[in-house]
Design a protein around this motif. Structure first.
Motif, PDB file in Angstrom:
ATOM      1  N   ASN A   1       0.664  -1.132  -0.258  1.00  0.00           N
ATOM      2  CA  ASN A   1       0.116   0.090   0.017  1.00  0.00           C
ATOM      3  C   ASN A   1       0.941   1.329   0.108  1.00  0.00           C
ATOM      4  N   ASN A   2       1.981   1.295   0.863  1.00  0.00           N
ATOM      5  CA  ASN A   2       2.735   2.347   0.978  1.00  0.00           C
ATOM      6  C   ASN A   2       4.309   1.943   0.740  1.00  0.00           C
ATOM      7  N   GLY A   3       4.932   3.228   0.799  1.00  0.00           N
ATOM      8  CA  GLY A   3       6.391   2.775   0.727  1.00  0.00           C
ATOM      9  C   GLY A   3       6.867   2.661  -0.849  1.00  0.00           C
ATOM     10  N   LEU A   4       5.874   3.057  -2.065  1.00  0.00           N
ATOM     11  CA  LEU A   4       6.165   3.024  -3.355  1.00  0.00           C
ATOM     12  C   LEU A   4       6.466   4.534  -3.793  1.00  0.00           C
TER      13      LEU A   4
ATOM     14  N   VAL B   1       5.190   4.937  -9.259  1.00  0.00           N
ATOM     15  CA  VAL B   1       4.502   3.564  -9.243  1.00  0.00           C
ATOM     16  C   VAL B   1       3.077   3.778  -9.007  1.00  0.00           C
ATOM     17  N   GLN B   2       2.828   4.578  -8.151  1.00  0.00           N
ATOM     18  CA  GLN B   2       1.398   4.719  -7.540  1.00  0.00           C
ATOM     19  C   GLN B   2       0.557   5.283  -8.484  1.00  0.00           C
ATOM     20  N   ARG B   3       1.140   6.363  -9.290  1.00  0.00           N
ATOM     21  CA  ARG B   3       0.189   7.149 -10.383  1.00  0.00           C
ATOM     22  C   ARG B   3      -0.024   6.278 -11.304  1.00  0.00           C
ATOM     23  N   LEU B   4       1.008   5.181 -11.905  1.00  0.00           N
ATOM     24  CA  LEU B   4       0.611   4.206 -12.933  1.00  0.00           C
ATOM     25  C   LEU B   4      -0.442   3.278 -12.481  1.00  0.00           C
ATOM     26  N   ARG B   5      -0.587   2.962 -11.324  1.00  0.00           N
ATOM     27  CA  ARG B   5      -1.341   2.033 -10.970  1.00  0.00           C
ATOM     28  C   ARG B   5      -2.974   2.768 -10.866  1.00  0.00           C
ATOM     29  N   CYS B   6      -2.828   3.803 -10.466  1.00  0.00           N
ATOM     30  CA  CYS B   6      -4.229   4.693 -10.623  1.00  0.00           C
ATOM     31  C   CYS B   6      -4.585   4.831 -12.094  1.00  0.00           C
TER      32      CYS B   6
ATOM     33  N   GLU C   1      -1.304   4.307   7.686  1.00  0.00           N
ATOM     34  CA  GLU C   1      -0.119   3.534   7.570  1.00  0.00           C
ATOM     35  C   GLU C   1       0.140   2.746   8.819  1.00  0.00           C
ATOM     36  N   VAL C   2       0.462   1.475   8.817  1.00  0.00           N
ATOM     37  CA  VAL C   2       0.764   0.573  10.002  1.00  0.00           C
ATOM     38  C   VAL C   2       1.994  -0.236   9.717  1.00  0.00           C
ATOM     39  N   PRO C   3       3.067   0.320   9.961  1.00  0.00           N
ATOM     40  CA  PRO C   3       4.534  -0.146   9.381  1.00  0.00           C
ATOM     41  C   PRO C   3       4.399  -1.825   9.836  1.00  0.00           C
ATOM     42  N   GLY C   4       4.844  -2.551   8.948  1.00  0.00           N
ATOM     43  CA  GLY C   4       4.859  -4.030   9.329  1.00  0.00           C
ATOM     44  C   GLY C   4       3.359  -4.774   9.336  1.00  0.00           C
TER      45      GLY C   4
ATOM     46  N   VAL D   1      -3.655  -4.277   7.841  1.00  0.00           N
ATOM     47  CA  VAL D   1      -4.257  -3.418   8.741  1.00  0.00           C
ATOM     48  C   VAL D   1      -4.441  -1.973   8.255  1.00  0.00           C
ATOM     49  N   GLU D   2      -3.542  -1.704   7.422  1.00  0.00           N
ATOM     50  CA  GLU D   2      -3.512  -0.468   6.752  1.00  0.00           C
ATOM     51  C   GLU D   2      -4.633  -0.074   5.834  1.00  0.00           C
ATOM     52  N   ASP D   3      -5.082   1.363   5.596  1.00  0.00           N
ATOM     53  CA  ASP D   3      -5.875   1.517   4.705  1.00  0.00           C
ATOM     54  C   ASP D   3      -5.575   1.014   3.306  1.00  0.00           C
TER      55      ASP D   3
END
Length: 511
Positions: free
Chosen positions: A234-237, A241-246, A482-485, A489-491
């Motif tokens: 979900n996060n850390g990209l 990359v995120q905008r291409l997914r969108c 964001e919930v690291p690890g 659980v993250e959005d």
């Protein structure tokens, strides 16, 4: 001068044959049979030449003026037609300008990737978007994904039955090369050698794909992914990359012409009758059985639902505390609970409520209160002739595609549960400048409903508290949790892709 000589000279005069002194010397008119009149004037050569030039210029000027006037008139007609089209055409049938596909991106191809999507329609949709992004940043050729035909839904639809294949390929060609099938050389390689298959690790960042997956592709040339769901974090990209997914999700995965045409027909029927709310009801028998949520069910129904849950070994959770799960807000709301929520939020009882779902479990009994409170309940089976739906019958993913389209186009949208369909529609409506999506807080709602039913709360107090609980749950802009690890659980990225969302003023919270 005799008549024959004059005739020859006259022809030269008319044809412009005399010039200069010759024209002056031979300008005497023949007065035999030709009678002079006001239209017949023989002029000297220089004057004739000037007249011809002037007339030519005048003709060209008139032609230029005529062309300018014609262009102005044509433009005026076009403007009027465009205005008229905007004024009278239904929203769903507005003119769509032609799309110019981008130029192909040139890059060194590192290999080929086959993909087998897994899950229902919306779960596969998430995965396909992830596969596009991974292929782009590994510089590999993506083969059009294969849809899941073996899951619980047993739908044998292919990619082309749901999505527009050519549009998918052409609209992404500036990012990644996509083919409908392997090239002959790679086909022979796969046939003569064993195909290397693997399920990529879920919730991974791009480092995993660069360091592990790319090496496998370069080693085997053709790599097969057996799963696509939740393969990217979900996060850390990176933002790219995120905008291409969108982009893949919102702009590239256009529904197939047959799906889109029928969906537009339903929308047009609804809009003709007035505003409509799409209610995504996840209350099918399999959903209730697998969730273990039996609120409002009698003992016989609970027994049937439990048998169904045990009949499928791949569903790991067997013994479920229904009451605890409901109090934690983890159960689909029952039709009766949704009815109370709609009434408490002061939804107009005359609004059309389009039910986006499969067959409601025990519909005759469970939907009675909703029909009484909101008489304009509709489904696609009611709005369309049976012949319209015949090509879609027995294909759950095609039917889900129709509901997805309706959910995007609806005035407000309300899901009763947080499944994949609810998540991706919420996401898409956020992207469309935060179209109103009523996100019910199930944990708060069931507690208030229980208090209202046992007499602790009056109706007015119940309604007021429900409104207060949802004032900021209308699809407002929000930062992704964001919930690291703990990625589960993250959005979920596709519920709230903040990197891709438009920057707009704080939306109204009016219900």
């Amino acid at each position: 001068m005799d008549k024959g000589t004059y005739d020859a000279n006259y022809k030269k005069l008319v044809g412009g044959g005399f010039e200069g002194a010759d024209a002056v010397e031979k300008e005497k008119p023949y007065v035999g049979k030709i009678k002079p009149n006001k239209y017949y004037v023989v002029m000297k050569g220089e004057k004739l030449k000037n007249l011809i030039v002037a007339q030519s210029r005048a003709a060209r000027f008139k032609l230029w003026v005529a062309r300018v006037v014609a262009l102005v008139l044509v433009w005026a007609v076009v403007v009027q037609l465009m205005w008229l089209g905007d004024a009278i055409a239904p929203r769903v049938l507005k003119f769509r300008s032609s799309y110019s596909f981008p130029c192909p991106r040139i890059y060194k191809n590192n290999g080929y990737r086959l993909v087998s999507s897994n899950g229902g329609l919306n779960q596969m949709r998430f995965g396909i978007c992830d596969m596009v992004a991974i292929a782009r940043y590994l510089n590999v050729t993506l083969i059009v994904p294969e849809l899941d035909n073996t899951s619980f839904w047993n739908d044998h639809s292919q990619f082309a039955d749901i999505f527009s294949v050519d549009y998918f390929i052409d609209s992404l060609r500036d990012e990644v090369r996509i083919l409908k099938e392997l090239l002959p050389a790679q086909k022979r390689k796969v046939e003569s050698e064993s195909l290397f298959s693997m399920p990529p690790v879920s919730w991974s960042n791009m480092t995993y794909y660069y360091n592990t997956v790319l090496l496998r592709i370069q080693e085997h040339e053709v790599l097969h992914f057996t799963k696509t769901d939740a393969r990217l974090a979900n996060n850390g990209l990176s933002v790219e990359v995120q905008r291409l997914r969108c982009r893949a999700n919102y702009k590239v995965l256009r529904f197939a012409p047959a799906v889109e045409a029928l969906a537009k027909k339903i929308v047009q029927i609804l809009w003709h009758r007035g505003p409509f709310l799409v209610l995504h009801r996840q209350y099918e028998m399999d959903m209730i059985a697998f969730s273990g949520c039996s609120e409002g069910c009698n003992e016989l129904e609970i027994e049937d639902l439990t048998k169904m849950r045990y009949a499928y070994p791949w569903w790991k959770e067997k013994e479920i505390d229904s009451e605890k799960k409901r109090n934690d807000g983890l159960c689909p709301l029952t039709p009766e609970e949704v009815t109370l929520a709609l009434r408490a939020l002061d939804i107009d009882r005359n609004i059309q409520i389009y039910i986006a779902s499969g067959d409601i479990y025990k519909a005759e009994k469970r939907m009675a209160s909703m029909r009484a409170a909101f008489p304009n309940l509709v489904k696609k089976e009611i709005l369309l002739d049976p012949s319209d739906l015949e090509p879609f019958q027995n294909y759950s993913n095609r039917m889900a595609a129709l509901d997805y389209y309706l959910s995007i186009e609806s005035d407000p949208f309300m899901p009763s549960y947080g499944g994949n369909m609810a998540k991706i529609v919420e996401d898409h409506r956020r992207y469309l400048r935060y179209k109103k999506t009523i996100l019910l807080d199930r944990k708060v709602l069931v507690d208030l409903i229980d208090q209202y039913k046992n007499g602790t709360l009056s109706w007015d107090s119940f309604s007021m508290l429900v409104k207060e609980a949802h004032v900021n749950r209308m699809g407002n802009p929000a930062k992704r949790l964001e919930v690291p690890g703990k990625p589960k659980v993250e959005d979920y990225f596709y519920t709230n892709p903040q990197e891709c969302l438009p920057q707009v003023p704080e939306p109204s919270t009016d219900i």
